[in-house]
Motif scaffolding. Structure first.
Motif, mmCIF file in Angstrom:
data_model
loop_
_atom_site.group_PDB
_atom_site.id
_atom_site.type_symbol
_atom_site.label_atom_id
_atom_site.label_comp_id
_atom_site.label_asym_id
_atom_site.label_seq_id
_atom_site.Cartn_x
_atom_site.Cartn_y
_atom_site.Cartn_z
ATOM 1 N N ARG A 9 0.626 -1.384 0.019
ATOM 2 C CA ARG A 9 -0.029 -0.085 0.039
ATOM 3 C C ARG A 9 0.892 1.170 -0.089
ATOM 4 O O ARG A 9 0.549 2.086 0.428
ATOM 5 N N ARG A 10 2.063 1.206 -0.720
ATOM 6 C CA ARG A 10 2.918 2.507 -0.798
ATOM 7 C C ARG A 10 3.687 2.652 -2.221
ATOM 8 O O ARG A 10 4.580 2.681 -2.320
ATOM 9 N N TYR A 11 2.499 2.800 -3.140
ATOM 10 C CA TYR A 11 2.984 2.944 -4.377
ATOM 11 C C TYR A 11 3.837 3.916 -4.715
ATOM 12 O O TYR A 11 4.950 3.745 -5.442
ATOM 13 N N ASP A 39 2.601 -8.846 -2.311
ATOM 14 C CA ASP A 39 1.790 -7.455 -2.094
ATOM 15 C C ASP A 39 0.811 -7.864 -0.834
ATOM 16 O O ASP A 39 0.211 -8.660 -0.862
ATOM 17 N N ARG A 41 -1.959 -6.333 0.532
ATOM 18 C CA ARG A 41 -3.498 -5.174 0.715
ATOM 19 C C ARG A 41 -3.341 -4.053 -0.236
ATOM 20 O O ARG A 41 -3.985 -2.886 0.075
ATOM 21 N N SER A 42 -2.609 -3.817 -1.120
ATOM 22 C CA SER A 42 -2.446 -2.611 -1.987
ATOM 23 C C SER A 42 -3.842 -2.702 -2.710
ATOM 24 O O SER A 42 -4.631 -3.608 -3.034
ATOM 25 N N THR A 43 -4.321 -1.623 -3.423
ATOM 26 C CA THR A 43 -5.444 -1.464 -4.093
ATOM 27 C C THR A 43 -5.246 -2.165 -5.349
ATOM 28 O O THR A 43 -4.142 -2.400 -5.927
ATOM 29 N N ASP A 46 -3.069 0.134 -7.684
ATOM 30 C CA ASP A 46 -1.777 0.205 -7.303
ATOM 31 C C ASP A 46 -1.094 -1.174 -7.883
ATOM 32 O O ASP A 46 0.097 -1.084 -8.202
ATOM 33 N N ARG A 47 -1.862 -2.186 -7.595
ATOM 34 C CA ARG A 47 -1.268 -3.732 -7.925
ATOM 35 C C ARG A 47 -0.903 -3.635 -9.470
ATOM 36 O O ARG A 47 0.169 -4.138 -9.894
ATOM 37 N N THR A 67 -0.879 -12.079 -4.176
ATOM 38 C CA THR A 67 -1.400 -11.083 -3.194
ATOM 39 C C THR A 67 -1.710 -11.535 -1.811
ATOM 40 O O THR A 67 -1.988 -12.927 -1.721
ATOM 41 N N ASN A 69 -3.965 -10.929 1.672
ATOM 42 C CA ASN A 69 -4.990 -10.236 1.997
ATOM 43 C C ASN A 69 -5.492 -10.303 3.543
ATOM 44 O O ASN A 69 -6.600 -9.914 3.852
#
Length: 239
Positions: A9-11, A39, A41-43, A46-47, A67, A69
């Protein structure tokens, strides 16, 4: 060799990490056989953007996104346990979290050749700062210094405008800072879902770690996965 990006979550930070990495290490395109984005829980957007950025460099066929989650506090640690699955397909894993800035070439071929010839070494970590260690650590050779565990060493946590912040820490020959690992180490033990997951992995695994003498990365995130609860001791050094 497999290149693994650990993201969460830090693109914007990831963009900086990837851009600086490739600026100073363009040889990775030829050295890396596969790239994984692990990854947490990025959007979806963003993924997709991270995958697009990496595919643009390494090609679609080399890139895989996995991913994670989980909603519990340390569920994301399963990203690290997934490295055991990857270890079966490569001898070496280059692991980089999404909040580091590459500041110079890693000279990765040199380190790969060194590991080939020195089977007793399990990992090489690229954010060593030998010149600030003083008498805390001993030189291994012209390129590396050894983790002095159980003695402490100065672990640099951040750098801004020439000021670096460090903590004296004791870690048993393991780090999730940017490192080149012999992949077999991830077959031996699993990471536990507790706050000391990183330290415990090192204790159980009984590894041998070297640090490069001249740091190739500086930390750009808000905290450090292992040392965010430790009071920092700032020193000034014009880098």
């Amino acid at each position: 060799m497999i290149l693994v990006f650990s993201t969460a979550r830090r693109y914007k930070l990831f963009q900086h990490t990837l851009g600086s990495l490739m600026k100073h290490n363009p040889d990775l395109v030829d050295l890396v056989n596969k790239v994984y984005i692990l990854d947490d829980r990025s959007t979806w957007g963003d993924r997709h953007a991270m995958e697009f950025d990496i595919c643009n460099i390494f090609g679609d066929s080399k890139v895989t996104t996995v991913t994670f989650n989980g909603e519990d506090e340390f569920d994301w640690v399963e990203k690290l346990n997934f490295l055991g699955n990857l270890s079966k397909n490569t001898d070496y894993i280059l692991f980089i979290e999404d909040d580091w800035e590459s500041t110079r070439s890693m000279n990765l071929k040199l380190h790969l050749n060194f590991l080939e010839k020195n089977k007793d070494i399990d990992l090489i970590t690229f954010n060593g700062w030998f010149h600030i260690q003083g008498s805390l650590v001993n030189s291994y050779n012209d390129c590396y210094f050894s983790n002095p565990f159980p003695q402490g060493f100065k672990h640099v946590t951040s750098e801004k405008n020439g000021e670096i912040r460090w903590s004296i820490v004791q870690v048993d020959n393991f780090s999730l800072n940017p490192s080149l690992y012999r992949s077999s180490i991830f077959d031996k033990e699993r990471f536990g879902k507790t706050s000391d997951f990183e330290a415990n992995f090192g204790i159980k695994s009984k590894l041998k770690q070297l640090f490069v003498k001249i740091a190739c990365f500086v930390h750009r995130g808000e905290n450090d996965t292992l040392h965010d609860r430790i009071k920092y001791n700032p020193i000034n050094y014009n880098i």
